[in-house]
Design a protein around this motif. Structure first.
Motif, PDB file in Angstrom:
ATOM      1  N   VAL A 185       4.606   5.315   2.894  1.00  0.00           N
ATOM      2  CA  VAL A 185       3.834   6.449   3.391  1.00  0.00           C
ATOM      3  C   VAL A 185       4.487   7.731   2.888  1.00  0.00           C
ATOM      4  CG1 VAL A 185       2.847   7.547   5.427  1.00  0.00           C
ATOM      5  CG2 VAL A 185       3.284   5.076   5.427  1.00  0.00           C
ATOM      6  N   PHE A 206      -5.282   6.040  -0.779  1.00  0.00           N
ATOM      7  CA  PHE A 206      -4.208   5.042  -0.790  1.00  0.00           C
ATOM      8  C   PHE A 206      -4.429   4.109  -1.970  1.00  0.00           C
ATOM      9  CE2 PHE A 206      -7.567   3.635   2.057  1.00  0.00           C
ATOM     10  CZ  PHE A 206      -7.845   2.341   1.627  1.00  0.00           C
ATOM     11  N   SER A 236       4.746  -0.501   4.566  1.00  0.00           N
ATOM     12  CA  SER A 236       3.948   0.229   3.587  1.00  0.00           C
ATOM     13  C   SER A 236       4.792   1.419   3.140  1.00  0.00           C
ATOM     14  CB  SER A 236       2.609   0.685   4.187  1.00  0.00           C
ATOM     15  OG  SER A 236       2.844   1.552   5.280  1.00  0.00           O
ATOM     16  N   TYR A 248       0.313   5.168   0.846  1.00  0.00           N
ATOM     17  CA  TYR A 248      -0.579   6.136   1.468  1.00  0.00           C
ATOM     18  C   TYR A 248      -0.136   7.537   1.055  1.00  0.00           C
ATOM     19  CZ  TYR A 248      -2.113   2.253   4.422  1.00  0.00           C
ATOM     20  OH  TYR A 248      -2.616   1.057   4.874  1.00  0.00           O
ATOM     21  N   THR A 259       0.817  -1.210   0.000  1.00  0.00           N
ATOM     22  CA  THR A 259       0.000   0.000   0.000  1.00  0.00           C
ATOM     23  C   THR A 259       0.857   1.269   0.000  1.00  0.00           C
ATOM     24  OG1 THR A 259      -1.741  -1.146   1.224  1.00  0.00           O
ATOM     25  CG2 THR A 259      -1.826   1.253   1.197  1.00  0.00           C
ATOM     26  N   SER A 308      -2.417  10.562   1.402  1.00  0.00           N
ATOM     27  CA  SER A 308      -3.378  11.580   1.823  1.00  0.00           C
ATOM     28  C   SER A 308      -2.666  12.889   2.187  1.00  0.00           C
ATOM     29  CB  SER A 308      -4.172  11.085   3.039  1.00  0.00           C
ATOM     30  OG  SER A 308      -4.869  12.140   3.651  1.00  0.00           O
ATOM     31  N   LYS A 364      -4.615   7.660   7.153  1.00  0.00           N
ATOM     32  CA  LYS A 364      -4.553   6.311   6.608  1.00  0.00           C
ATOM     33  C   LYS A 364      -5.874   5.894   5.970  1.00  0.00           C
ATOM     34  CE  LYS A 364      -3.801   1.495   7.919  1.00  0.00           C
ATOM     35  NZ  LYS A 364      -3.623   0.538   9.009  1.00  0.00           N
TER      36      LYS A 364
END
Length: 236
Positions: free
Chosen positions: A93, A73, A91, A62, A60, A64, A69
């Motif tokens: 981020v 995503f 992940s 992310y 994933t 945003s 979270k």
């Protein structure tokens, strides 16, 4: 309502912890899993002496802007980020990675995902991620297409005579061989898997032993011939 009340954060906004796990669904088929592993293994072996990249599959991302979270995503099937620390992650981020997005993304098409991969995801990777190169590959019918970002829009990458597509980000070709998506060097050499490399090294070692044995036998035949002629080898 007072100014203090207006500035109070909403109770439903939860800022995620630093350690955010990937939240991707299972892969479509065994073919998809094997293809991701193949892309990862070959690139990590090829770049084994580099520590400035991160490659992952079915992980994933992310992104945003509010650092939540629960929103914005995506989970590409395979992606590579350049210019970052090579270390394990649960992940990717964006707000914890200096705002870095993938340099290259590969999506593996399936009957349930191809519409999204060719439509919504392509739009997100172009307009939000600004990922320089985007490829998709269908492990079943072998459809393979690639795009590079030109003036903020994806333009098709023209294939070479073998049907391979050049990746400027990886400095490698991507092409289909034996029903799998593989890497090739600019000189057309296949980037090997760890198993293929081990087999190549074993073959080279066997050839070296064979040459050494042939040289030994040749020297023994020469020595035997010289003895027949009563020639002292110490005088040669």
């Amino acid at each position: 309502m007072s100014v203090a009340q207006k500035l109070e954060p909403a109770e439903d906004i939860i800022f995620p912890p630093a350690d955010i796990y990937s939240d991707e669904p299972p892969l479509e088929s065994d073919l998809h899993l094997r293809q991701i592993i193949l892309l990862l293994q070959c690139l990590e072996l090829w770049w084994q002496n580099r520590n400035d990249f991160y490659a992952a599959g079915n992980l994933t991302i992310y992104y945003s802007q509010r650092q939540l979270k629960s929103e914005e995503f995506r989970g590409p099937d395979f992606f590579v980020v350049l210019g970052c620390e090579k270390k394990p992650r649960k992940s990717w981020v964006i707000w914890q990675e200096d705002g870095k997005y993938p340099n290259i993304i590969v999506e593996l098409l399936s009957s349930s995902t191809k519409a999204t991969d060719k439509g919504l995801k392509k739009q997100i990777y172009q307009d939000i991620f600004r990922t320089p190169e985007y490829f998709w590959f269908d492990p079943h019918n072998l459809e393979f297409v690639g795009f590079h970002l030109v003036d903020a829009h994806y333009q098709p990458i023209e294939p070479n005579s073998q049907g391979w597509l050049w990746s400027q980000q990886l400095d490698l070709y991507l092409g289909v061989q034996d029903n799998q998506l593989r890497y090739f060097t600019a000189q057309g050499q296949l980037v090997p898997t760890p198993q293929e490399l081990a087999e190549q090294e074993k073959q080279r070692a066997d050839e070296e032993r064979q040459r050494a044995e042939q040289e030994k036998q040749r020297a023994e035949r020469l020595a035997a011939k010289l003895r027949e002629l009563n020639i002292d080898l110490n005088l040669l």
